[in-house]
Write a protein that holds these residues in place. Structure first.
Motif, PDB file in Angstrom:
ATOM      1  N   GLY A 103      22.814  60.351  -7.938  1.00  0.00           N
ATOM      2  CA  GLY A 103      22.747  61.803  -7.957  1.00  0.00           C
ATOM      3  C   GLY A 103      24.157  62.297  -8.236  1.00  0.00           C
ATOM      4  O   GLY A 103      24.738  61.980  -9.267  1.00  0.00           O
ATOM      5  N   GLU A 104      24.745  62.999  -7.279  1.00  0.00           N
ATOM      6  CA  GLU A 104      26.109  63.488  -7.452  1.00  0.00           C
ATOM      7  C   GLU A 104      27.151  62.486  -6.991  1.00  0.00           C
ATOM      8  O   GLU A 104      28.341  62.711  -7.168  1.00  0.00           O
ATOM      9  CB  GLU A 104      26.298  64.805  -6.690  1.00  0.00           C
ATOM     10  CG  GLU A 104      25.500  65.947  -7.273  1.00  0.00           C
ATOM     11  CD  GLU A 104      25.885  67.281  -6.663  1.00  0.00           C
ATOM     12  OE1 GLU A 104      26.915  67.351  -5.951  1.00  0.00           O
ATOM     13  OE2 GLU A 104      25.159  68.249  -6.897  1.00  0.00           O
ATOM     14  N   GLN A 105      26.713  61.391  -6.383  1.00  0.00           N
ATOM     15  CA  GLN A 105      27.682  60.445  -5.834  1.00  0.00           C
ATOM     16  C   GLN A 105      27.349  59.019  -6.255  1.00  0.00           C
ATOM     17  O   GLN A 105      26.187  58.666  -6.437  1.00  0.00           O
ATOM     18  CB  GLN A 105      27.677  60.511  -4.307  1.00  0.00           C
ATOM     19  CG  GLN A 105      28.100  61.862  -3.770  1.00  0.00           C
ATOM     20  CD  GLN A 105      28.059  61.897  -2.265  1.00  0.00           C
ATOM     21  OE1 GLN A 105      27.198  61.295  -1.640  1.00  0.00           O
ATOM     22  NE2 GLN A 105      29.019  62.598  -1.668  1.00  0.00           N
ATOM     23  N   VAL A 106      28.402  58.243  -6.419  1.00  0.00           N
ATOM     24  CA  VAL A 106      28.265  56.804  -6.615  1.00  0.00           C
ATOM     25  C   VAL A 106      29.048  56.129  -5.489  1.00  0.00           C
ATOM     26  O   VAL A 106      29.735  56.780  -4.718  1.00  0.00           O
ATOM     27  CB  VAL A 106      28.800  56.342  -7.994  1.00  0.00           C
ATOM     28  CG1 VAL A 106      27.971  56.928  -9.125  1.00  0.00           C
ATOM     29  CG2 VAL A 106      30.267  56.679  -8.164  1.00  0.00           C
ATOM     30  N   VAL A 107      28.944  54.829  -5.445  1.00  0.00           N
ATOM     31  CA  VAL A 107      29.679  54.066  -4.441  1.00  0.00           C
ATOM     32  C   VAL A 107      30.483  53.013  -5.190  1.00  0.00           C
ATOM     33  O   VAL A 107      30.103  52.594  -6.284  1.00  0.00           O
ATOM     34  CB  VAL A 107      28.699  53.451  -3.417  1.00  0.00           C
ATOM     35  CG1 VAL A 107      27.846  52.366  -4.030  1.00  0.00           C
ATOM     36  CG2 VAL A 107      29.424  52.934  -2.197  1.00  0.00           C
ATOM     37  N   GLY A 108      31.618  52.620  -4.635  1.00  0.00           N
ATOM     38  CA  GLY A 108      32.393  51.550  -5.254  1.00  0.00           C
ATOM     39  C   GLY A 108      31.522  50.315  -5.428  1.00  0.00           C
ATOM     40  O   GLY A 108      30.756  49.953  -4.534  1.00  0.00           O
ATOM     41  N   LEU A 109      31.618  49.676  -6.588  1.00  0.00           N
ATOM     42  CA  LEU A 109      30.737  48.550  -6.888  1.00  0.00           C
ATOM     43  C   LEU A 109      30.875  47.412  -5.883  1.00  0.00           C
ATOM     44  O   LEU A 109      29.917  46.684  -5.629  1.00  0.00           O
ATOM     45  CB  LEU A 109      30.998  48.041  -8.305  1.00  0.00           C
ATOM     46  CG  LEU A 109      30.622  49.026  -9.410  1.00  0.00           C
ATOM     47  CD1 LEU A 109      30.986  48.445 -10.767  1.00  0.00           C
ATOM     48  CD2 LEU A 109      29.141  49.376  -9.351  1.00  0.00           C
ATOM     49  N   GLY A 110      32.042  47.256  -5.279  1.00  0.00           N
ATOM     50  CA  GLY A 110      32.235  46.204  -4.284  1.00  0.00           C
ATOM     51  C   GLY A 110      31.425  46.409  -3.017  1.00  0.00           C
ATOM     52  O   GLY A 110      31.238  45.476  -2.242  1.00  0.00           O
ATOM     53  N   ALA A 111      30.932  47.628  -2.805  1.00  0.00           N
ATOM     54  CA  ALA A 111      30.147  47.902  -1.602  1.00  0.00           C
ATOM     55  C   ALA A 111      28.761  47.271  -1.668  1.00  0.00           C
ATOM     56  O   ALA A 111      28.202  46.878  -0.640  1.00  0.00           O
ATOM     57  CB  ALA A 111      30.017  49.410  -1.385  1.00  0.00           C
ATOM     58  N   LEU A 112      28.198  47.165  -2.865  1.00  0.00           N
ATOM     59  CA  LEU A 112      26.829  46.656  -2.985  1.00  0.00           C
ATOM     60  C   LEU A 112      26.701  45.192  -2.552  1.00  0.00           C
ATOM     61  O   LEU A 112      25.779  44.858  -1.790  1.00  0.00           O
ATOM     62  CB  LEU A 112      26.314  46.875  -4.407  1.00  0.00           C
ATOM     63  CG  LEU A 112      26.219  48.344  -4.833  1.00  0.00           C
ATOM     64  CD1 LEU A 112      25.825  48.460  -6.298  1.00  0.00           C
ATOM     65  CD2 LEU A 112      25.263  49.122  -3.950  1.00  0.00           C
ATOM     66  N   PRO A 113      27.606  44.289  -2.975  1.00  0.00           N
ATOM     67  CA  PRO A 113      27.512  42.915  -2.459  1.00  0.00           C
ATOM     68  C   PRO A 113      27.688  42.831  -0.944  1.00  0.00           C
ATOM     69  O   PRO A 113      27.107  41.951  -0.296  1.00  0.00           O
ATOM     70  CB  PRO A 113      28.642  42.181  -3.182  1.00  0.00           C
ATOM     71  CG  PRO A 113      28.868  42.959  -4.430  1.00  0.00           C
ATOM     72  CD  PRO A 113      28.610  44.395  -4.037  1.00  0.00           C
ATOM     73  N   LYS A 114      28.463  43.745  -0.363  1.00  0.00           N
ATOM     74  CA  LYS A 114      28.633  43.745   1.093  1.00  0.00           C
ATOM     75  C   LYS A 114      27.319  44.072   1.790  1.00  0.00           C
ATOM     76  O   LYS A 114      27.000  43.482   2.831  1.00  0.00           O
ATOM     77  CB  LYS A 114      29.725  44.733   1.505  1.00  0.00           C
ATOM     78  CG  LYS A 114      31.116  44.286   1.089  1.00  0.00           C
ATOM     79  CD  LYS A 114      32.155  45.335   1.417  1.00  0.00           C
ATOM     80  CE  LYS A 114      33.526  44.913   0.885  1.00  0.00           C
ATOM     81  NZ  LYS A 114      34.513  45.964   1.021  1.00  0.00           N
ATOM     82  N   VAL A 115      26.550  45.015   1.230  1.00  0.00           N
ATOM     83  CA  VAL A 115      25.240  45.344   1.795  1.00  0.00           C
ATOM     84  C   VAL A 115      24.344  44.113   1.755  1.00  0.00           C
ATOM     85  O   VAL A 115      23.682  43.762   2.739  1.00  0.00           O
ATOM     86  CB  VAL A 115      24.589  46.522   1.034  1.00  0.00           C
ATOM     87  CG1 VAL A 115      23.142  46.719   1.462  1.00  0.00           C
ATOM     88  CG2 VAL A 115      25.393  47.799   1.232  1.00  0.00           C
ATOM     89  N   VAL A 116      24.328  43.432   0.605  1.00  0.00           N
ATOM     90  CA  VAL A 116      23.512  42.225   0.458  1.00  0.00           C
ATOM     91  C   VAL A 116      23.937  41.175   1.479  1.00  0.00           C
ATOM     92  O   VAL A 116      23.094  40.577   2.162  1.00  0.00           O
ATOM     93  CB  VAL A 116      23.610  41.661  -0.981  1.00  0.00           C
ATOM     94  CG1 VAL A 116      22.888  40.319  -1.097  1.00  0.00           C
ATOM     95  CG2 VAL A 116      23.051  42.662  -1.986  1.00  0.00           C
ATOM     96  N   ASP A 117      25.238  40.951   1.618  1.00  0.00           N
ATOM     97  CA  ASP A 117      25.732  39.917   2.528  1.00  0.00           C
ATOM     98  C   ASP A 117      25.357  40.212   3.976  1.00  0.00           C
ATOM     99  O   ASP A 117      24.920  39.311   4.700  1.00  0.00           O
ATOM    100  CB  ASP A 117      27.248  39.768   2.384  1.00  0.00           C
ATOM    101  CG  ASP A 117      27.774  38.632   3.236  1.00  0.00           C
ATOM    102  OD1 ASP A 117      27.332  37.484   3.010  1.00  0.00           O
ATOM    103  OD2 ASP A 117      28.610  38.878   4.130  1.00  0.00           O
ATOM    104  N   ILE A 118      25.521  41.450   4.406  1.00  0.00           N
ATOM    105  CA  ILE A 118      25.184  41.800   5.800  1.00  0.00           C
ATOM    106  C   ILE A 118      23.705  41.548   6.063  1.00  0.00           C
ATOM    107  O   ILE A 118      23.328  40.938   7.067  1.00  0.00           O
ATOM    108  CB  ILE A 118      25.552  43.263   6.107  1.00  0.00           C
ATOM    109  CG1 ILE A 118      27.077  43.425   6.133  1.00  0.00           C
ATOM    110  CG2 ILE A 118      24.930  43.725   7.434  1.00  0.00           C
ATOM    111  CD1 ILE A 118      27.549  44.874   6.179  1.00  0.00           C
ATOM    112  N   LEU A 119      22.840  41.999   5.151  1.00  0.00           N
ATOM    113  CA  LEU A 119      21.403  41.853   5.370  1.00  0.00           C
ATOM    114  C   LEU A 119      20.923  40.410   5.203  1.00  0.00           C
ATOM    115  O   LEU A 119      19.955  39.999   5.848  1.00  0.00           O
ATOM    116  CB  LEU A 119      20.641  42.791   4.432  1.00  0.00           C
ATOM    117  CG  LEU A 119      20.818  44.275   4.763  1.00  0.00           C
ATOM    118  CD1 LEU A 119      20.268  45.154   3.646  1.00  0.00           C
ATOM    119  CD2 LEU A 119      20.141  44.610   6.093  1.00  0.00           C
TER     120      LEU A 119
END
Length: 196
Positions: A103-119
């Motif tokens: 939408g109006e915001q994106v997240v740093g691309l490095g954040a997505l692998p962190k989400v995967v790793d935690i879960l």
């Protein structure tokens, strides 16, 4: 919540006895502690907030002229992960592919692998892992759509039972605009990238 490594080591020692091994023989003396240390890493996601890496979004609507909103998807392919199947406590590993329509915001691309790793760093099943990743992104960002494709090989399939060493499992989780199969066709093609 941290893994109780002393308790895990004691239980692994008991397991070695239960399968008919001598936990004090050369080669097994440090095995209980090694397993405890590995479990501490494998299960480090228990009790952690998977949305935390997404807590610092970046505005794409406000910035240098011209101000604009993203019209297409953000796609991050081949996020390597490992997890432990909750049914047999055997490893499964693979890659996650994530796409989202900002939408109006994106997240740093490095954040997505962190989400995967935690879960992934908790007892899991692949089907739930993909759904949790999609839900975390959908609820944390103002994404118009989220697509998560996971391709993984499971120890319970490759090493036990009928032993299918080349079998992999593919799962898809979709939110928002990507719940429409037509809307995600282009992304699936991009993610597969002509790979066979």
């Amino acid at each position: 919540m941290a893994v109780d490594t002393e308790r895990v080591a004691a239980l692994v020692r008991e397991l070695l006895v239960a399968i008919g091994e001598d936990p004090d023989r050369p080669g097994l003396g440090r095995t209980p502690q090694r397993v405890a240390e590995a479990y501490s890493e494998f299960f480090s996601g228990i009790g952690r907030d998977a949305a935390e890496p997404l807590s610092h979004p970046i505005s794409v609507a406000r910035g240098p002229e011209p101000e604009t909103l993203s019209s297409g998807a953000v796609v991050l392919r081949d996020i390597a992960f490992r997890s432990v199947c909750e049914h047999h406590l055997l490893l499964f590993r693979g890659v996650a592919h994530i796409a989202y329509l900002p939408g109006e915001q994106v997240v740093g691309l490095g954040a997505l692998p962190k989400v995967v790793d935690i879960l992934a760093s908790r007892p899991q099943v692949q089907e739930r892992l993909g759904e949790q990743i999609a839900d975390t992104i959908a609820h944390s960002l103002d994404a118009r759509g989220v697509l998560v494709i996971i391709d993984a090989r499971h120890g319970c399939v490759t090493m036990r039972g009928d032993r299918q060493p080349d079998a992999s499992t593919l799962t898809i989780a979709a939110r928002g605009e990507f719940t429409d199969p037509t809307a995600r066709t282009e992304l699936v093609a991009l993610i597969s990238g002509g790979r066979s």
